[in-house]
Design a protein around this motif. Structure first.
Motif, PDB file in Angstrom:
ATOM      1  N   GLY A  24       1.099  -0.615   0.299  1.00 42.89           N
ATOM      2  CA  GLY A  24       0.105   0.384   0.404  1.00 42.89           C
ATOM      3  C   GLY A  24       0.699   0.951   0.095  1.00 42.89           C
ATOM      4  O   GLY A  24       0.010   2.929  -0.155  1.00 42.89           O
ATOM      5  N   LYS A  25       2.492   1.027  -0.139  1.00 45.51           N
ATOM      6  CA  LYS A  25       2.970   2.682  -0.066  1.00 45.51           C
ATOM      7  C   LYS A  25       3.495   2.482  -1.278  1.00 45.51           C
ATOM      8  O   LYS A  25       4.205   1.383  -1.810  1.00 45.51           O
ATOM      9  CB  LYS A  25       4.279   2.504   0.886  1.00 45.51           C
ATOM     10  CG  LYS A  25       3.134   1.915   2.400  1.00 45.51           C
ATOM     11  CD  LYS A  25       5.024   2.820   3.572  1.00 45.51           C
ATOM     12  CE  LYS A  25       4.573   2.818   4.981  1.00 45.51           C
ATOM     13  NZ  LYS A  25       3.801   3.832   5.181  1.00 45.51           N
ATOM     14  N   VAL A  26       4.368   3.713  -1.275  1.00 48.16           N
ATOM     15  CA  VAL A  26       5.412   3.769  -2.390  1.00 48.16           C
ATOM     16  C   VAL A  26       6.668   3.889  -2.363  1.00 48.16           C
ATOM     17  O   VAL A  26       6.738   4.218  -1.072  1.00 48.16           O
ATOM     18  CB  VAL A  26       4.354   5.151  -3.397  1.00 48.16           C
ATOM     19  CG1 VAL A  26       6.153   5.427  -4.382  1.00 48.16           C
ATOM     20  CG2 VAL A  26       3.173   5.795  -3.646  1.00 48.16           C
ATOM     21  N   LEU A  27       6.850   2.630  -3.188  1.00 44.23           N
ATOM     22  CA  LEU A  27       8.414   1.994  -2.531  1.00 44.23           C
ATOM     23  C   LEU A  27       9.363   2.582  -3.630  1.00 44.23           C
ATOM     24  O   LEU A  27       9.576   2.650  -4.426  1.00 44.23           O
ATOM     25  CB  LEU A  27       8.815   1.076  -2.416  1.00 44.23           C
ATOM     26  CG  LEU A  27       7.922   0.038  -1.784  1.00 44.23           C
ATOM     27  CD1 LEU A  27       8.077  -1.139  -1.314  1.00 44.23           C
ATOM     28  CD2 LEU A  27       7.843   0.522  -0.542  1.00 44.23           C
ATOM     29  N   LEU A  28      10.503   3.136  -2.559  1.00 40.31           N
ATOM     30  CA  LEU A  28      12.250   3.648  -3.289  1.00 40.31           C
ATOM     31  C   LEU A  28      12.826   2.274  -3.305  1.00 40.31           C
ATOM     32  O   LEU A  28      13.431   3.271  -2.315  1.00 40.31           O
ATOM     33  CB  LEU A  28      12.408   5.182  -4.088  1.00 40.31           C
ATOM     34  CG  LEU A  28      13.436   5.608  -4.555  1.00 40.31           C
ATOM     35  CD1 LEU A  28      13.267   5.706  -5.664  1.00 40.31           C
ATOM     36  CD2 LEU A  28      14.043   6.766  -4.528  1.00 40.31           C
ATOM     37  N   ILE A  29      13.473   1.451  -3.318  1.00 43.51           N
ATOM     38  CA  ILE A  29      14.430   0.605  -3.966  1.00 43.51           C
ATOM     39  C   ILE A  29      15.311   0.837  -4.070  1.00 43.51           C
ATOM     40  O   ILE A  29      15.383   0.969  -5.655  1.00 43.51           O
ATOM     41  CB  ILE A  29      13.571  -1.023  -4.178  1.00 43.51           C
ATOM     42  CG1 ILE A  29      12.509  -0.756  -3.812  1.00 43.51           C
ATOM     43  CG2 ILE A  29      14.933  -2.010  -4.101  1.00 43.51           C
ATOM     44  CD1 ILE A  29      11.374  -2.316  -3.304  1.00 43.51           C
ATOM     45  N   VAL A  30      16.436   1.112  -3.544  1.00 45.03           N
ATOM     46  CA  VAL A  30      17.897   1.581  -4.459  1.00 45.03           C
ATOM     47  C   VAL A  30      19.181   0.701  -3.399  1.00 45.03           C
ATOM     48  O   VAL A  30      18.948   0.254  -1.591  1.00 45.03           O
ATOM     49  CB  VAL A  30      18.018   2.939  -3.306  1.00 45.03           C
ATOM     50  CG1 VAL A  30      19.705   3.713  -4.498  1.00 45.03           C
ATOM     51  CG2 VAL A  30      16.891   4.179  -3.919  1.00 45.03           C
ATOM     52  N   ASN A  31      19.977   0.589  -4.491  1.00 42.42           N
ATOM     53  CA  ASN A  31      21.045  -0.203  -3.760  1.00 42.42           C
ATOM     54  C   ASN A  31      22.351   0.465  -3.681  1.00 42.42           C
ATOM     55  O   ASN A  31      22.187   1.579  -4.661  1.00 42.42           O
ATOM     56  CB  ASN A  31      22.099  -1.277  -4.377  1.00 42.42           C
ATOM     57  CG  ASN A  31      22.037  -0.986  -6.319  1.00 42.42           C
ATOM     58  OD1 ASN A  31      21.348   0.043  -6.763  1.00 42.42           O
ATOM     59  ND2 ASN A  31      23.196  -0.776  -6.825  1.00 42.42           N
ATOM     60  N   THR A  32      22.831   0.103  -2.441  1.00 40.13           N
ATOM     61  CA  THR A  32      23.474   2.040  -1.710  1.00 40.13           C
ATOM     62  C   THR A  32      24.893   1.063  -1.439  1.00 40.13           C
ATOM     63  O   THR A  32      25.316  -0.379  -1.447  1.00 40.13           O
ATOM     64  CB  THR A  32      22.932   2.573  -0.696  1.00 40.13           C
ATOM     65  OG1 THR A  32      23.482   1.021   0.582  1.00 40.13           O
ATOM     66  CG2 THR A  32      21.818   2.804  -0.874  1.00 40.13           C
ATOM     67  N   ALA A  33      25.782   2.359  -1.095  1.00 44.93           N
ATOM     68  CA  ALA A  33      27.505   1.803  -1.167  1.00 44.93           C
ATOM     69  C   ALA A  33      27.527   3.534  -0.256  1.00 44.93           C
ATOM     70  O   ALA A  33      27.170   4.418  -0.168  1.00 44.93           O
ATOM     71  CB  ALA A  33      28.120   2.120  -1.784  1.00 44.93           C
ATOM     72  N   SER A  34      28.964   3.360   1.095  1.00 44.25           N
ATOM     73  CA  SER A  34      29.209   3.896   1.590  1.00 44.25           C
ATOM     74  C   SER A  34      30.526   4.909   1.473  1.00 44.25           C
ATOM     75  O   SER A  34      30.127   5.412   1.368  1.00 44.25           O
ATOM     76  CB  SER A  34      29.188   3.585   3.132  1.00 44.25           C
ATOM     77  OG  SER A  34      28.304   3.196   3.263  1.00 44.25           O
TER      78      SER A  34
END
Length: 162
Positions: A24-34
């Motif tokens: 029910g939410k809008v998602l922004l899925i992201v692969n991340t790195a520091s």
């Protein structure tokens, strides 16, 4: 129900869960790195989350060390880095692979189900972004170099459609 919500994921604190809680939410899925030249994208991702979370946006960060070893730390180190440097409050998950033979099933699904003309068939680098609507459908895939705030109009549209 979208298959998206069935994938098992591990939170950055080690808990096994599914994406069901984001239904029910809008998602922004992201692969991340520091330790990436794009690491400052955390700032824009946090800004989007802070601005739109109460309207139904969830940003989900999946650390990945597959690109030039730019996420070498432990989950604890990643969490501390994100909190200290970018005041990240959006959900972070355990480090995963996003491409290749050991790619997490979630990422295999994302790459395979992006609609044309947005499908690239690949994760080219850290900070590739996937926008998911409230029904669990993938709306778009954005390149690693797309600044988070460049996606804001698409996020607003996805939130309005819900």
């Amino acid at each position: 129900m979208s298959q998206l919500y069935q994938f098992k994921v591990r939170t950055i604190d080690g808990e096994i869960t599914t994406l069901e809680q984001y239904k029910g939410k809008v998602l922004l899925i992201v692969n991340t790195a520091s330790a990436c030249g794009l690491t400052p994208h955390y700032e824009g991702l946090q800004q989007l989350y802070s601005t739109y979370n109460d309207q139904g946006l969830a940003v989900l960060g999946f650390p990945c060390n597959q690109f030039a070893g730019q996420e070498p730390g432990t989950e604890e180190e990643i969490k501390d880095f994100c909190n200290l440097n970018y005041h990240v409050t959006f959900p972070l998950f355990a480090k995963i692979d996003v491409k290749g033979d050991n790619a997490h099933p979630l990422y295999r699904y994302l790459v395979e189900h992006v609609p044309a003309p947005y499908r690239t068939g690949d994760i080219e680098w850290n900070f590739v972004k996937f926008l998911i609507d409230r029904e669990g459908n993938i709306v778009k895939q954005y390149s690693a170099r797309t600044e988070p705030l460049e996606i804001e109009d698409d996020i607003r549209q996805a939130l309005a459609e819900g």
